[in-house]
Design an enzyme around this catalytic site. Structure first.
Site, PDB file in Angstrom:
ATOM      1  N   LYS A 267      -0.842 -52.422 -63.554  1.00 52.55           N
ATOM      2  CA  LYS A 267      -0.249 -53.561 -62.833  1.00 52.55           C
ATOM      3  C   LYS A 267       1.272 -53.572 -63.013  1.00 52.55           C
ATOM      4  O   LYS A 267       1.761 -53.665 -64.139  1.00 52.55           O
ATOM      5  CB  LYS A 267      -0.855 -54.867 -63.358  1.00 52.55           C
ATOM      6  CG  LYS A 267      -0.194 -56.145 -62.822  1.00 52.55           C
ATOM      7  CD  LYS A 267      -0.913 -57.416 -63.311  1.00 52.55           C
ATOM      8  CE  LYS A 267      -0.145 -58.680 -62.959  1.00 52.55           C
ATOM      9  NZ  LYS A 267      -0.804 -59.902 -63.457  1.00 52.55           N
ATOM     10  N   ASP A 272       6.491 -62.364 -62.391  1.00 48.66           N
ATOM     11  CA  ASP A 272       5.410 -63.201 -61.862  1.00 48.66           C
ATOM     12  C   ASP A 272       5.766 -64.675 -62.025  1.00 48.66           C
ATOM     13  O   ASP A 272       5.624 -65.257 -63.097  1.00 48.66           O
ATOM     14  CB  ASP A 272       4.108 -62.894 -62.614  1.00 48.66           C
ATOM     15  CG  ASP A 272       2.919 -63.705 -62.093  1.00 48.66           C
ATOM     16  OD1 ASP A 272       3.048 -64.325 -61.020  1.00 48.66           O
ATOM     17  OD2 ASP A 272       1.856 -63.687 -62.756  1.00 48.66           O
ATOM     18  N   LYS A 279       4.119 -71.205 -61.624  1.00 50.61           N
ATOM     19  CA  LYS A 279       3.854 -71.421 -63.050  1.00 50.61           C
ATOM     20  C   LYS A 279       4.779 -72.508 -63.601  1.00 50.61           C
ATOM     21  O   LYS A 279       5.876 -72.713 -63.075  1.00 50.61           O
ATOM     22  CB  LYS A 279       4.148 -70.134 -63.836  1.00 50.61           C
ATOM     23  CG  LYS A 279       3.147 -69.016 -63.627  1.00 50.61           C
ATOM     24  CD  LYS A 279       3.534 -67.797 -64.456  1.00 50.61           C
ATOM     25  CE  LYS A 279       2.532 -66.667 -64.286  1.00 50.61           C
ATOM     26  NZ  LYS A 279       1.190 -66.968 -64.767  1.00 50.61           N
ATOM     27  N   ASP A 290       5.134 -58.574 -66.928  1.00 51.83           N
ATOM     28  CA  ASP A 290       3.945 -58.478 -66.080  1.00 51.83           C
ATOM     29  C   ASP A 290       3.811 -57.102 -65.418  1.00 51.83           C
ATOM     30  O   ASP A 290       2.910 -56.885 -64.612  1.00 51.83           O
ATOM     31  CB  ASP A 290       3.945 -59.596 -65.031  1.00 51.83           C
ATOM     32  CG  ASP A 290       2.532 -60.082 -64.699  1.00 51.83           C
ATOM     33  OD1 ASP A 290       1.614 -59.826 -65.501  1.00 51.83           O
ATOM     34  OD2 ASP A 290       2.358 -60.702 -63.643  1.00 51.83           O
ATOM     35  N   ARG A 353      -4.859 -58.981 -59.612  1.00 55.62           N
ATOM     36  CA  ARG A 353      -6.095 -58.383 -59.082  1.00 55.62           C
ATOM     37  C   ARG A 353      -5.929 -57.964 -57.630  1.00 55.62           C
ATOM     38  O   ARG A 353      -6.599 -57.050 -57.168  1.00 55.62           O
ATOM     39  CB  ARG A 353      -7.264 -59.370 -59.291  1.00 55.62           C
ATOM     40  CG  ARG A 353      -7.087 -60.700 -58.615  1.00 55.62           C
ATOM     41  CD  ARG A 353      -8.016 -61.767 -59.194  1.00 55.62           C
ATOM     42  NE  ARG A 353      -7.525 -62.283 -60.477  1.00 55.62           N
ATOM     43  CZ  ARG A 353      -8.151 -63.204 -61.207  1.00 55.62           C
ATOM     44  NH1 ARG A 353      -9.309 -63.693 -60.806  1.00 55.62           N
ATOM     45  NH2 ARG A 353      -7.636 -63.611 -62.349  1.00 55.62           N
TER      46      ARG A 353
HETATM   47  N1  BES Z   1       0.502 -62.443 -65.244  1.00 57.65           N
HETATM   48  C1  BES Z   1      -0.459 -63.477 -65.409  1.00 57.65           C
HETATM   49  C2  BES Z   1      -1.278 -63.342 -66.678  1.00 57.65           C
HETATM   50  C3  BES Z   1      -0.536 -63.478 -67.979  1.00 57.65           C
HETATM   51  C4  BES Z   1      -0.541 -64.688 -68.651  1.00 57.65           C
HETATM   52  C5  BES Z   1       0.112 -62.384 -68.537  1.00 57.65           C
HETATM   53  C6  BES Z   1       0.119 -64.798 -69.856  1.00 57.65           C
HETATM   54  C7  BES Z   1       0.778 -62.496 -69.740  1.00 57.65           C
HETATM   55  C8  BES Z   1       0.765 -63.700 -70.407  1.00 57.65           C
HETATM   56  C9  BES Z   1      -1.438 -63.473 -64.225  1.00 57.65           C
HETATM   57  O1  BES Z   1      -0.928 -63.040 -63.017  1.00 57.65           O
HETATM   58  C10 BES Z   1      -1.883 -64.887 -64.035  1.00 57.65           C
HETATM   59  O2  BES Z   1      -1.054 -65.712 -63.797  1.00 57.65           O
HETATM   60  N2  BES Z   1      -3.174 -65.126 -64.146  1.00 57.65           N
HETATM   61  C11 BES Z   1      -3.721 -66.432 -63.992  1.00 57.65           C
HETATM   62  C12 BES Z   1      -5.065 -66.303 -63.334  1.00 57.65           C
HETATM   63  C13 BES Z   1      -5.650 -67.614 -62.900  1.00 57.65           C
HETATM   64  C14 BES Z   1      -4.837 -68.204 -61.777  1.00 57.65           C
HETATM   65  C15 BES Z   1      -7.081 -67.367 -62.475  1.00 57.65           C
HETATM   66  C16 BES Z   1      -3.856 -67.074 -65.381  1.00 57.65           C
HETATM   67  O3  BES Z   1      -4.151 -66.380 -66.329  1.00 57.65           O
HETATM   68  O4  BES Z   1      -3.612 -68.271 -65.478  1.00 57.65           O
HETATM   69 ZN    ZN Z   2       0.046 -64.550 -61.908  1.00 60.83          ZN
HETATM   70 ZN    ZN Z   3       0.653 -61.646 -63.187  1.00 56.95          ZN
END
Ligand code: BES
Ligand code: ZN
Ligand code: ZN
Length: 503
Positions: A267, A272, A279, A290, A353
């Site tokens: 990835k 992000d 966020k 990320d 994803r």
């Molecule tokens: N890049 C994030 C995941 C992440 C979180 C990486 C903390 C490193 C540290 C990913 O793209 C994300 O935001 N995932 C969401 C998924 C959810 C919306 C189902 C998450 O983990 O909140």
């Molecule tokens: Zn994300």
């Molecule tokens: Zn992400």
């Protein structure tokens, strides 16, 4: 800044069977000490053939006068004028021990305590040469590309390592350890480069420069090529940014005609924000990491080429910046992943994803025997396993093999299941799939379940979620500093070596 003049220059490594005759400026002799796990006992230098009884006596007397302890990973610096070095750094092991990770961590802690010395000599390598070299290079890593003279370190950092060992013919062992550590440093450099300077096109250029220097075939798809070929996930995630997405393919051909073929996917979200599903501000800057999966994949395929592994390794690396804007995708949009599956994007922050599914389908077209994909995919990974334990999912057998090798190299991946019932939660009312489930449970496994839909039948695959482990937001420990860790470069390389050896 061009790719050629940025980044960490790993120190040179020399294997030697004796201490130098003449005094070396700016040098430190790293010596392991033990106290039988008793902090009331005075530390004793671990016996070695390089220091005579007089030198050992002087070091121990100096340590005792400082009331030094010798417990695991405790360091104490002393001056011993009769030795040909500026100072001696004693690093504690607690009890006498020789496990690989204990030695690697001791070396890492010592390297973080060098205070600007340019040459490190060590007798730790007489216990385990490879672990010592790896730990020293990883521990000495630092990232200074963005420091002006005002805050840049005054010294050049660790430039040379002399590893003392009584064993003969160990140059290859030291070189292999140095190459692995250097690959980890490459991944760390990419993660540590801020999103202002590492956006998809720049990331692609750096991957190309690294790949070509190692003799890889490199192909880059730009946004027009991606659009034309139907990479709806990468386009959808990238379209909120003024800096368009890329897909980079790096190919290493093993010498053997009938060697196994391994696909790597990582990835590469260069930043992000979450997109329209934005966020919270607190810690959003951690999202510079990320692209940690992509960084590790690029470093690993380059290392595979340098080590001339007799298998084919093809890296497929999607790169995009997830931004909110008037051109960004919206929650509720439907996109078509590469290969034709349609997806309702219920949450634009579940973007990893989306880019990975496209890349996995593309990687599958090469008909690999194995597919390893790694990503900073879910916050749920850190909730389940913490900041230092990657979650490993996938086909049962290969997942266990990857997790086992990950533990052996000290990256400590742990096997996790993909329960069938989770697929139900990814049903959409309008498209083939939704990109998130409605439930708060098992977020790491739901993401793995989504990816499984895109892995071709018959391919052994592993998905390594490194959301926490890719980036150290806490204090330094062992051979890991703050920031990018380079995880899971060593895991993936260990798997490639294992496949090369055992199929
Ligand atoms: N890049 C994030 C995941 C992440 C979180 C990486 C903390 C490193 C540290 C990913 O793209 C994300 O935001 N995932 C969401 C998924 C959810 C919306 C189902 C998450 O983990 O909140
Ligand atoms: Zn994300
Ligand atoms: Zn992400």
């Amino acid at each position: 800044m061009s790719p050629a003049n940025v980044g960490y220059q790993a120190p040179s490594v020399t294997v030697s069977s004796s201490l130098p005759k003449r005094k070396l400026d700016s040098s430190v002799l790293i010596v392991p000490v033990v106290n039988g796990d008793d902090d009331r006992a005075a530390p004793r230098v671990v016996a070695n053939p390089f220091l005579d009884a007089k030198a050992v006596g002087e070091i121990e007397a100096a340590l005792e006068s400082l009331d030094a302890k010798g417990g695991a990973e405790q360091v104490t610096r002393v001056v011993v004028p009769s030795l040909p070095v500026s100072s001696v750094l004693a690093v504690g092991l607690g009890k006498q021990r020789d496990e690989y990770d204990v030695i690697r961590r001791a070396a890492g802690v010592a390297a973080r305590s060098l205070n600007g010395a340019e040459t490190a000599l060590t007798t730790l390598s007489d216990i385990d040469l490879s672990a010592t070299v790896e730990g020293l290079i990883l521990g000495a890593y630092r990232f200074t590309d963005f420091r002006s003279d005002k805050t840049a370190p005054k010294d050049a950092g660790l430039r040379a390592i002399t590893a003392l060992t009584s064993a003969k013919g160990q140059n290859d062992v030291a070189q292999r350890a140095a190459d692995i550590a250097t690959a980890v440093a490459t991944a760390r450099d990419l993660v540590n480069t801020p999103p202002s300077h590492l956006f998809p096109d720049e990331f692609a250029k750096r991957a190309k420069a690294l790949g070509e220097a190692a003799g890889l075939q490199v192909e880059i798809l730009d946004e027009k090529a991606l659009e034309k070929a139907g990479y709806g996930g990468i386009i959808g995630v990238g379209k909120g940014s003024s800096r368009p997405p890329r897909l980079v393919r790096l190919t290493h051909k093993g010498a053997k005609r009938k060697g196994k073929k391994v696909a790597l996917v990582g990835k590469g979200i260069t930043f992000d924000t979450g997109g329209i599903s934005i966020k919270p501000a607190a810690n959003m800057h951690h999202m510079t990491s990320d692209m940690g999966g992509a960084a590790a994949v690029v470093a690993t395929v380059v290392l595979a080429a340098k080590q001339k592994l007799p298998i084919d390794v093809i890296a497929t690396v999607p790169m995009a910046e997830n931004m909110p804007s008037a051109t960004a995708q919206r929650p509720g949009d439907v996109l078509t992943q590469y290969g034709g599956i349609t997806v309702e994007v219920l949450n634009t922050d579940a973007e990893g994803r989306l880019v990975l599914a496209d890349a996995i389908v593309r990687a599958g077209e090469d008909q690999p025997d194995y597919l390893i994909e790694t990503s900073t995919l879910t916050g749920a990974q850190t909730v389940a396993l913490g900041a230092r334990t990657p979650g490993v999912m996938g086909s049962d057998e290969f997942r266990d093999r990857v997790a086992d090798l990950s533990q052996r190299v000290g990256e400590n991946g742990w096997p996790m299941p993909l329960p069938e019932e989770l697929k139900e939660d990814l049903k959409s009312t309008v498209a083939d799939l939704a990109n998130v489930s409605g439930s708060r449970y098992a977020g790491m496994l739901v993401a793995g379940t989504y990816l499984r839909e895109f892995v071709p039948e018959g391919v052994q695959w592993a998905h390594i979620d490194i959301a926490g482990p890719a980036y150290n937001s806490g204090g330094p420990w062992g051979y890991t500093g703050k920031g990018g860790t380079g995880v899971p470069t060593r895991t993936m390389f260990a798997v490639l070596e294992d496949i090369a050896a055992n199929g």
